[in-house]
Design a protein around this motif. Structure first.
Motif, PDB file in Angstrom:
ATOM      1  N   VAL A  15      19.388  15.859 -24.090  1.00 26.02           N
ATOM      2  CA  VAL A  15      18.058  15.890 -24.685  1.00 26.02           C
ATOM      3  C   VAL A  15      18.118  15.799 -26.205  1.00 26.02           C
ATOM      4  CG1 VAL A  15      15.933  17.249 -24.895  1.00 26.02           C
ATOM      5  CG2 VAL A  15      17.152  17.165 -22.720  1.00 26.02           C
ATOM      6  N   LEU A  16      18.934  16.610 -26.835  1.00 29.91           N
ATOM      7  CA  LEU A  16      18.978  16.619 -28.305  1.00 29.91           C
ATOM      8  C   LEU A  16      19.433  15.286 -28.903  1.00 29.91           C
ATOM      9  CD1 LEU A  16      20.184  20.244 -29.065  1.00 29.91           C
ATOM     10  CD2 LEU A  16      17.871  19.315 -29.140  1.00 29.91           C
ATOM     11  N   ALA A  18      18.988  12.299 -27.651  1.00 31.23           N
ATOM     12  CA  ALA A  18      17.865  11.374 -27.466  1.00 31.23           C
ATOM     13  C   ALA A  18      16.743  11.696 -28.444  1.00 31.23           C
ATOM     14  CB  ALA A  18      17.355  11.446 -26.026  1.00 31.23           C
ATOM     15  N   ALA A  19      16.481  12.976 -28.664  1.00 33.75           N
ATOM     16  CA  ALA A  19      15.443  13.378 -29.618  1.00 33.75           C
ATOM     17  C   ALA A  19      15.814  12.951 -31.033  1.00 33.75           C
ATOM     18  CB  ALA A  19      15.228  14.882 -29.548  1.00 33.75           C
ATOM     19  N   ARG A  20      17.075  13.055 -31.387  1.00 34.04           N
ATOM     20  CA  ARG A  20      17.512  12.624 -32.726  1.00 34.04           C
ATOM     21  C   ARG A  20      17.303  11.119 -32.905  1.00 34.04           C
ATOM     22  NH1 ARG A  20      22.256  15.537 -31.383  1.00 34.04           N
ATOM     23  NH2 ARG A  20      21.982  17.714 -31.959  1.00 34.04           N
ATOM     24  N   LYS A  21      17.614  10.340 -31.861  1.00 37.07           N
ATOM     25  CA  LYS A  21      17.413   8.884 -31.928  1.00 37.07           C
ATOM     26  C   LYS A  21      15.938   8.554 -32.095  1.00 37.07           C
ATOM     27  CE  LYS A  21      21.409   7.542 -29.159  1.00 37.07           C
ATOM     28  NZ  LYS A  21      21.833   6.949 -27.879  1.00 37.07           N
ATOM     29  N   LEU A  22      15.081   9.226 -31.343  1.00 33.61           N
ATOM     30  CA  LEU A  22      13.640   8.987 -31.463  1.00 33.61           C
ATOM     31  C   LEU A  22      13.134   9.362 -32.848  1.00 33.61           C
ATOM     32  CD1 LEU A  22      12.289  10.236 -28.027  1.00 33.61           C
ATOM     33  CD2 LEU A  22      12.292   7.906 -28.883  1.00 33.61           C
ATOM     34  N   ASN A  23      13.630  10.460 -33.373  1.00 28.52           N
ATOM     35  CA  ASN A  23      13.203  10.923 -34.692  1.00 28.52           C
ATOM     36  C   ASN A  23      13.651   9.957 -35.783  1.00 28.52           C
ATOM     37  OD1 ASN A  23      11.878  12.797 -36.327  1.00 28.52           O
ATOM     38  ND2 ASN A  23      13.796  13.841 -36.816  1.00 28.52           N
TER      39      ASN A  23
END
Length: 80
Positions: A15-16, A18-23
């Motif tokens: 999760v983290l 993927a969240a970093r990539k989205l951010n």
């Protein structure tokens, strides 16, 4: 404790990142602008939908100024 450890491992591993990539992504560059809708929705023509086709009918009017006490009284009247 075993489930919690599995959860935190999955969170950190999947999760983290993927969240970093989205951010980090530029949302304007990655998403194309939405297309304008060109089709008109098809009308419901089946007889089963006749009740919702005419919303001006008296039995389809709703009184949204009902108090909680009136709802409770109505429920008691229907169940008794």
């Amino acid at each position: 404790m075993k489930d919690y450890n599995a959860f935190t491992g999955s969170l950190e591993r999947s999760v983290l990142p993927a969240a970093r990539k989205l951010n980090a992504a530029d949302p304007v560059a990655t998403l194309p602008p939405p297309k304008e809708v060109e089709e008109v929705p098809r009308a419901l023509t089946s007889g089963e939908f006749a009740a919702i086709a005419d919303l001006e009918r008296d039995e389809l009017t709703f009184d949204f100024d009902v108090t909680d006490a009136e709802v409770a009284e109505d429920g008691d009247a229907q169940s008794g």
